[in-house]
Structures are given as structure tokens and as C-alpha cells.
Design an enzyme around this catalytic site. Structure first.
Site, PDB file in Angstrom:
ATOM      1  CD  GLU A 220      -0.428  -1.556   3.050  1.00 51.16           C
ATOM      2  OE1 GLU A 220      -0.255  -2.484   2.235  1.00 51.16           O
ATOM      3  OE2 GLU A 220      -0.602  -1.747   4.270  1.00 51.16           O
ATOM      4  CG  ASN A 221       4.954   0.955   1.007  1.00 50.61           C
ATOM      5  OD1 ASN A 221       4.381  -0.122   0.878  1.00 50.61           O
ATOM      6  ND2 ASN A 221       6.274   1.068   0.988  1.00 50.61           N
TER       7      ASN A 221
END
Lengths: 219, 219
Positions: free
Chosen positions: B54-55
């Protein structure tokens, strides 16, 4: 757009009580030299918006330790190396607003895109939904989420040209492009400043319109 | 339903391997921090699975160990802030895009850990609710409601012996009705609007589970 001589010039003018968006996911993309300049500048009573609440003793953690932050808005304050924040929080010396990570990003995106508020399914039925307006749309439940706008954004990018166009490096991109749209004054620290025209327009991630100040740092 | 009575409970490795086996070929998958991360080690060569972090990356590769082919790069980390590698075909994107692809239903599977799961698929995995605990949600709420299918990996019983598959969660919720499948050391369950159903047991019988859990169990 101005290329600044140093980080002190890059953060000049920030006022007490300002909302500061600080890029980075953990230390990846965290603009440590700009935060150090903000500490030297002395602005206090700040609201800081960042994914985490500081790691170790440098960067955002140092700003917190200096007692400059009244409110922290973040998704994930508690980490193995967040001892500075943990202590301030337990001593009641800092306020915390926990925001789901995607909402943190989207609320800043909304601020930068002129969206007044948006309905989002994240957090429905959880403690973080308390006090939020609820709407059923097409059989699904959503919460009303408001934008987060900054007075100042401090972000880390890889390369800038003199027009303020930015490219990032790998997952250090994270919140940078969104924060760059969402603050009145946007400051980017970069490893390299090149002449205008030297970045291929096809690969620009943050167009220069969003960027006010660029400063080259050596890390 | 398969009862495997001639053996003990699944080891952590076996559990991760069984989750990996159930991930469809070519799926886009997010593996949560902690035990779910180990599922990646069990994806067969040629699985075609593309890992999302998700980063800001699709096509995440194995952890970086600092060798000639996997240098440690502080700008390339996973959601746990651990250095990783990028596979051919990887892409980087900013946080708002990363969560838009999650929330927008573009991810096929998400694997998460949990404190508790209810028979109808409610998830509690972000906060113990203890008064001195510092709340930290990260991307858990976004992940819980975003992926097409949500798998949970956990032990079926907490250290104090209490069941973690429950009629209703007593810990603060992460998401409502969002979990599809629960993989535990002693059994795999399907959960949802129809309640819980046992798919497979390991070193225990369906009748044992009925006796130890406070939820009706289909089979």
C-alpha cells in the site's frame, strides 16, 4: 517557483499554529533536512499531518521532541521506534487524530482537487465512524469525509527542474504527490536540480504548478 | 468437509502454504504486515500473482538482503518499512492511487491477521481497546473493505484459551461483514451472511470445534 539556497530559506515564513503536511512513509521519503530547518525556524503549536508519528530520534520525531507539535494527524503512530510520540501521548502533551491511511491520502487529494467532501466506505461500523454523516448509495454505506488542507507541505522528491517539475524515487514517492497538491506553500527537497527541459515531460509526476520552493540537499 | 484427524494442528509454515494454495493464478494480492507476509514465500513459481504494497508498488519482490542482486535501498520498502525488491513489470504510484486501487475493488485478495472475526465476517484487528493503548489503524480499515476477497490468518484460540472466531467481536471493529475466509491452525472456515462453515480441520474434529466455539457451524 524558487530554487532556494538552503533549507532555512526553504521553510521561511511558516507561522505558529500552521498545519504542516510532512511526506514520507516511515523514513522513506521523509524530508529530514527540511524538518531540521523547521526546528531551527522555531514555529510552534503546529498541526502535523503525516502517515506516522516519527521514527527514532530524527526527522519528525525530533520536531515532536522539540515540543513544537500540538496535534498529530496520522494513520499509524505506534511503531517499534516511535518512543518520542509514545511518551508525549502518554503524558497528555500531544493530541492525536487517527485516520485510516487511504482516507488520509484521499482527504488531502480532495483538498488539492477542490472537492468539498466525499463519501467513503472505509471505517463504516467502526469507532472511527463516530460523529460522521452516513449515507446509503446504491445499497452500500458510506461516511462523509472532509478535506485536509495544509499551510505548508514538506516533501522529499528525487529530482526537480527549475520549473518545479518533480520525479520521485521508488516507494519514497508515497504521500509526496498528494501533499504537493494540498498545501498553500509546497517545499520539495531533492537530490538534484536540473535545468528546465531536462526532465522528460512524459515522466513528470508532480507538475511544477504545485511546487513553490525547491532545495537541493545531500543525504 | 475434510477432517484431518491423523495429524496435529497446522504449523505457521503449513498455514501460509495453504493460504498460498488458495490464491488464484494471476491474482493481484495485498499481504498484511506480520504473518500474512510469509504467504509470499509459498507462492509457487509461475503463480503469476502480483503483490501490492500500500505504500505504492505493484510487483513487489522478496525482501532485500543486501546482496549483489538485492541491495538494501531505503527508498524501496514494504508496508512494514522493511527493504524489499521490485520484480520485472513492477510499477510505483502515490498513496491516493494506491488506496484508490484498493478501495475501487481492483485487488483480488487481501490477507490479514486478526484479534477476532465474527461468524458473519466482521473483523477486529487494529486496536485492543485498552485505555492506555495508542490507537494505530494504518491501512487496515481500507484493506478490509477494499479487496474482492479477504482472507484472515490467525490461531483459533488466544493465549488465554478464548476463541477468536466469535458470535460478535468484543474488540473495536476494523470492518463489518468484510471477511470471506478464516485460516487457523486447527481449521479453515468460510464466514459471511450465512454464518460460519467449516471447510477443513487439522488435528481436531468438527464436533470438538462445535464444543469449543460459541457459534453455530455449518459443514
Amino acid at each position: 517557483m524558487r530554487v532556494c539556497a538552503d533549507t532555512d530559506e526553504a521553510v521561511a515564513g511558516v507561522e505558529d499554529g500552521a498545519t504542516v503536511l510532512v511526506g514520507g512513509f516511515g523514513m522513506a521519503g521523509m524530508p529530514v533536512p527540511l524538518i531540521d530547518a523547521l526546528i531551527r525556524h522555531g514555529a510552534t503549536d503546529l498541526t502535523v499531518v503525516s502517515n506516522n508519528a516519527g521514527n527514532g530520534d530524527t526527522g519528525l520525531a525530533a520536531l515532536l521532541a522539540a515540543g513544537r507539535v500540538r496535534t498529530m494527524i496520522c494513520s499509524f503512530p505506534r511503531q517499534s521506534d516511535s518512543w518520542v510520540f509514545d511518551r508525549l501521548y502518554r503524558e497528555g502533551r500531544i493530541e492525536l487524530e487517527v485516520v485510516p491511511q487511504g482516507n488520509l491520502a484521499e482527504r488531502m487529494r480532495a483538498a488539492g482537487a477542490g472537492i468539498g467532501a466525499f463519501f467513503c466506505p472505509t471505517g463504516v461500523g467502526t469507532p472511527l465512524a463516530e460523529g460522521k454523516e452516513v449515507r446509503e448509495i446504491d445499497g452500500r454505506t458510506y461516511l462523509l469525509e472532509y478535506p485536509i488542507k495544509g499551510d505548508l507541505a514538506l516533501i522529499g522528491a528525487h529530482r526537480a527542474d527549475r520549473a518545479g517539475n518533480l520525479v520521485y524515487r521508488r516507494t519514497a514517492r508515497n504521500f509526496g504527490p498528494v501533499m504537493a497538491t494540498a498545501a498553500t506553500t509546497v517545499v520539495a527537497q531533492v537530490s538534484e536540480v536540473v535545468e528546465t527541459g531536462e526532465i522528460d515531460p512524459e515522466v513528470v509526476v508532480t507538475p511544477g504548478i504545485y511546487v513553490d520552493r525547491v532545495v537541493r540537499v545531500t543525504t | 468437509m475434510n477432517e484431518h484427524l491423523d495429524r496435529g494442528p497446522r504449523s505457521k509454515d503449513e498455514l501460509a502454504a495453504d493460504v498460498a494454495r488458495d490464491i488464484p493464478h494471476g491474482a493481484f494480492v495485498n499481504l498484511g504486515i506480520g504473518q500474512p507476509t510469509t504467504v509470499a514465500d509459498h507462492l509457487p513459481v509461475g503463480s503469476g500473482v502480483v503483490l501490492h504494497t500500500e505504500n505504492g508498488m505493484l510487483g513487489m519482490g522478496p525482501l532485500a538482503h543486501g546482496g549483489p542482486h538485492d541491495p538494501i535501498d531505503p527508498d524501496l520498502t514494504n508496508a512494514g518499512k522493511v527493504p524489499v525488491t521490485a520484480l520485472p513489470g513492477a510499477s510505483y504510484f502515490h498513496h491516493a492511487d494506491s488506496f484508490a486501487m484498493m478501495r475501487g475493488g481492483h485487488l483480488d485478495v487481501c490477507v490479514l491477521g486478526a484479534f477476532q472475526v465474527s461468524a458473519t465476517g466482521d473483523l477486529a484487528n487494529w486496536h485492543t481497546g485498552e485505555p492506555d493503548a495508542i490507537p494505530a489503524v494504518g491501512g487496515a480499515m481500507d484493506l478490509a473493505i477494499g479487496a474482492k476477497q479477504v482472507f484472515v490468518m490467525m490461531t483459533l484460540f488466544a493465549k488465554d484459551g478464548s476463541a477468536k472466531l466469535v458470535p460478535g467481536c468484543t474488540y473495536p471493529l476494523t470492518g463489518v461483514g468484510c471477511v470471506d475466509r478464516v485460516y487457523t491452525d486447527v481449521a479453515t472456515f468460510e464466514v459471511g451472511p450465512q454464518g460460519a462453515r467449516v471447510l477443513e480441520t487439522f488435528g481436531t474434529s468438527y464436533d470438538d470445534l462445535l464444543a469449543r466455539l460459541d457459534v453455530p457451524l455449518g459443514r
